[in-house]
Design an enzyme around this catalytic site. Structure first.
Site, short mmCIF file in Angstrom:
data_model
loop_
_atom_site.label_atom_id
_atom_site.label_comp_id
_atom_site.label_asym_id
_atom_site.label_seq_id
_atom_site.Cartn_x
_atom_site.Cartn_y
_atom_site.Cartn_z
N ASP A 184 18.26 13.78 -3.36
CA ASP A 184 19.24 13.74 -2.38
C ASP A 184 19.82 12.43 -2.59
O ASP A 184 19.24 11.33 -3.05
CB ASP A 184 18.78 13.92 -1.00
CG ASP A 184 18.30 15.18 -0.68
OD1 ASP A 184 18.87 16.26 -1.64
OD2 ASP A 184 17.47 15.52 0.13
N1 URA Z 1 12.89 16.77 -1.03
C1 URA Z 1 14.02 16.29 -0.50
O1 URA Z 1 14.37 16.66 0.74
N2 URA Z 1 15.02 15.71 -0.96
C2 URA Z 1 14.76 15.26 -2.23
O2 URA Z 1 15.47 14.28 -2.68
C3 URA Z 1 13.85 15.65 -3.05
C4 URA Z 1 12.92 16.18 -2.55
#
Ligand code: URA
Length: 248
Positions: free
Chosen positions: A103
């Protein structure tokens, strides 16, 4: 200049030992001459190397480990946002793409490569490649939540999540944990914590399969993977053995 055995490995003829055996059998020619010495040097883009009935063409894949900072998106291009590719020098942007997504606000280990087959295998749900995250979470995390993570959680997908490991580093109003998941669903770690009534406030990926984030890399910095790191990822995903040392 590069050793002939390394050159053959990097052009897809197998592991060092497989390549040595091809050389021993007299199957390798450099500029028309049979060469059996693995240490013979070749000029990657000038010498003509033929192994069996196939020419070894030097177009090596790139494998980069990035310490992704928060604030950039895991994409190759984006109309509005800075992408992880913007953090690379122009010479390293050639054909690489991120292996999976973190993310925008997640930090940590991101592999970038031009090797589509390896990327595909690392991301394949069938391979169950472990990803380890460090998370700070609003809410108390106790052995009860660890049990729920182990059993699998409903996060709004068709199936519950696969068993995940939750190691509690610190439990309090703000808890610190290490989470190991085998999948890579959208916002998976955040959604798993939501499912047990907690909220992720900081997330950093530390490991993907055999690859660990090099802690000497500052956020935003990157480096090439070592030969050992590349080989370990290939071994983990069965890349060389399943294609009997040959990749076309
Ligand atoms: N899980 C998440 O919620 N975000 C990420 O970036 C990676 C794994």
């Amino acid at each position: 200049m590069m050793r002939l055995d390394k050159f053959l490995c990097e052009t897809g003829f197998g592991t060092r030992s497989q390549v040595k055996s091809l050389l021993k059998k007299g199957l390798v020619q450099v500029n028309g001459e049979t060469v059996k010495r693995p240490e013979q040097k070749v000029e990657e883009t000038k010498d003509q190397v033929v192994c069996g009935d196939r020419e070894a063409v030097y177009a090596p894949f790139l494998y980069l480990m990035l310490h992704k900072p928060a604030g950039v998106v895991s994409a190759t291009e984006d109309a509005r946002e800075r992408t992880v590719l913007d953090l690379l020098e122009p010479k390293d942007r050639r054909d690489v793409f991120p292996v999976g997504r973190l993310d925008k606000d997640t930090e940590g280990l991101l592999l970038l490569t031009s090797d589509g087959e390896l990327a595909h295998r690392l991301l394949s749900p069938k391979k169950h490649v472990d990803k380890i995250y460090y998370a700070r979470v609003a809410g108390q995390v106790t052995p009860k939540e660890a049990e729920q993570f182990r059993e699998g959680l409903e996060i709004g997908e068709k199936e519950p999540t696969l068993p995940a490991e939750l190691e509690i580093v610190e439990s309090g109003e703000i808890s610190e944990v290490l989470v190991t998941i085998q999948e890579g669903k959208f916002h998976q770690v955040k959604r798993m914590f939501e499912a047990v009534g907690c909220r992720v406030i900081y997330l950093k990926r530390l490991c993907m399969g055999s690859l660990s984030l090099d802690e000497t890399l500052q956020a935003g910095a990157y480096r090439q993977l070592t030969d050992e790191e590349i080989q370990a990822l290939k071994d983990l995903t069965g890349l060389v053995s399943e294609s009997s040392g040959r990749r076309n």
